[in-house]
Design a protein around this motif. Structure first.
Motif, short mmCIF file in Angstrom:
data_model
loop_
_atom_site.label_atom_id
_atom_site.label_comp_id
_atom_site.label_asym_id
_atom_site.label_seq_id
_atom_site.Cartn_x
_atom_site.Cartn_y
_atom_site.Cartn_z
N ARG A 11 0.96 -1.18 -0.13
CA ARG A 11 -0.05 -0.11 0.06
C ARG A 11 0.97 1.24 0.07
N ARG A 12 2.02 1.20 0.87
CA ARG A 12 2.69 2.33 1.00
C ARG A 12 3.50 2.63 -0.59
N ARG A 13 3.82 1.71 -1.05
CA ARG A 13 4.28 1.93 -2.42
C ARG A 13 3.39 2.41 -3.62
N THR A 14 2.36 1.73 -3.64
CA THR A 14 1.31 1.85 -4.42
C THR A 14 0.60 2.97 -4.42
N ARG A 15 0.36 3.81 -3.20
CA ARG A 15 -0.53 4.63 -3.02
C ARG A 15 0.20 6.26 -3.53
N THR A 16 1.64 6.02 -3.72
CA THR A 16 2.11 7.23 -4.26
C THR A 16 2.18 7.32 -5.56
N MET A 17 1.83 6.44 -6.19
CA MET A 17 1.73 6.25 -7.91
C MET A 17 0.31 6.74 -8.35
N ASN A 23 -2.62 -0.38 -16.67
CA ASN A 23 -3.17 -1.89 -16.89
C ASN A 23 -3.16 -2.73 -15.68
N VAL A 24 -3.82 -4.01 -15.72
CA VAL A 24 -3.69 -4.76 -14.62
C VAL A 24 -2.11 -5.24 -14.45
N GLU A 25 -1.59 -5.37 -15.77
CA GLU A 25 -0.15 -5.93 -15.71
C GLU A 25 0.80 -4.87 -14.73
N SER A 26 0.64 -3.60 -15.00
CA SER A 26 1.52 -2.50 -14.24
C SER A 26 1.19 -2.82 -12.97
N ILE A 27 0.16 -3.03 -12.15
CA ILE A 27 -0.25 -3.17 -10.83
C ILE A 27 0.68 -4.31 -10.29
N GLU A 28 0.59 -5.43 -11.07
CA GLU A 28 0.70 -6.67 -10.99
C GLU A 28 2.55 -6.69 -10.87
N ARG A 29 3.15 -5.99 -11.83
CA ARG A 29 4.53 -5.67 -11.54
C ARG A 29 4.87 -5.00 -10.27
N VAL A 57 3.51 -4.91 -7.42
CA VAL A 57 3.03 -5.68 -6.25
C VAL A 57 4.06 -6.98 -6.39
N PHE A 58 4.21 -7.30 -7.30
CA PHE A 58 5.38 -8.67 -7.27
C PHE A 58 6.82 -8.01 -7.01
N ALA A 59 7.15 -6.77 -7.28
CA ALA A 59 8.36 -6.31 -6.85
C ALA A 59 8.40 -6.01 -5.75
N VAL A 60 7.50 -5.65 -5.09
CA VAL A 60 7.60 -5.27 -3.53
C VAL A 60 7.45 -6.75 -3.00
N ILE A 61 6.73 -7.51 -2.87
CA ILE A 61 6.61 -8.78 -2.41
C ILE A 61 8.08 -9.23 -2.55
#
Length: 157
Positions: A115-121, A126-132, A134-138
């Motif tokens: 959440r911390r990483r994605t909220r600043t964006m 597309n779906v693939e961009s959010i998946e990338r 999330v994958f990178a953070v995990i």
């Protein structure tokens, strides 16, 4: 906690894994059934259930707690009773792991980081961009935990 779809997915992929419910969330749920004047004492006594030295003592502590508080707050007692097996699964693991396993803190930490990483964006194309992302953070967290593991998870018992 309690998502039927998630439980079914876990059962499908990991049919033999123990399922542990989070005691912190359970205590919050129990608190919803209590009067404010009794909340502190009741929850303090309930803590003795999951702080017990073994499953037998935990069961005894639950029975004592239920005999005192169950008459006043039957829904609070049922809240624990209905998930007893999943709340006490951690007792079947090495004792050094109990404190880490009886809550979902480690999982929630990973979700907070996502959440911390994605909220600043501002947006995702597309779906693939959010998946990338999330994958990178995990993936980063997994790498960090691999290089600096939680001591209790890496020792033989």
């Amino acid at each position: 906690d309690g998502s039927k779809a998630l439980e079914n997915a876990v059962d499908n992929v990991f049919p033999l894994v123990l399922r542990q419910r989070c005691w912190a969330h359970k205590m919050r749920n129990v608190a919803k059934y209590l009067r404010k004047k009794d909340e502190k004492e009741c929850l303090f006594e309930a803590k003795k259930i999951y702080s017990a030295e073994n499953l037998k003592e935990a069961k005894r502590n639950f029975q004592l707690w239920e005999s005192k508080w169950g008459r006043l707050y039957p829904k609070a007692a049922e809240c624990i009773r209905k998930n007893w097996e999943q709340l006490t699964a951690f007792y079947k693991t090495p004792k050094a792991l109990w404190k880490k396993l009886r809550t979902t803190n480690i999982i929630e930490r990973a979700f907070r980081e996502v959440r911390r990483r994605t909220r600043t964006m501002s947006c995702f194309n597309n779906v693939e961009s959010i998946e990338r992302i999330v994958f990178a953070v995990i993936s980063h967290l997994n790498e960090k935990w691999r290089n600096t593991p939680i001591y209790e998870f890496t020792q033989s018992y």
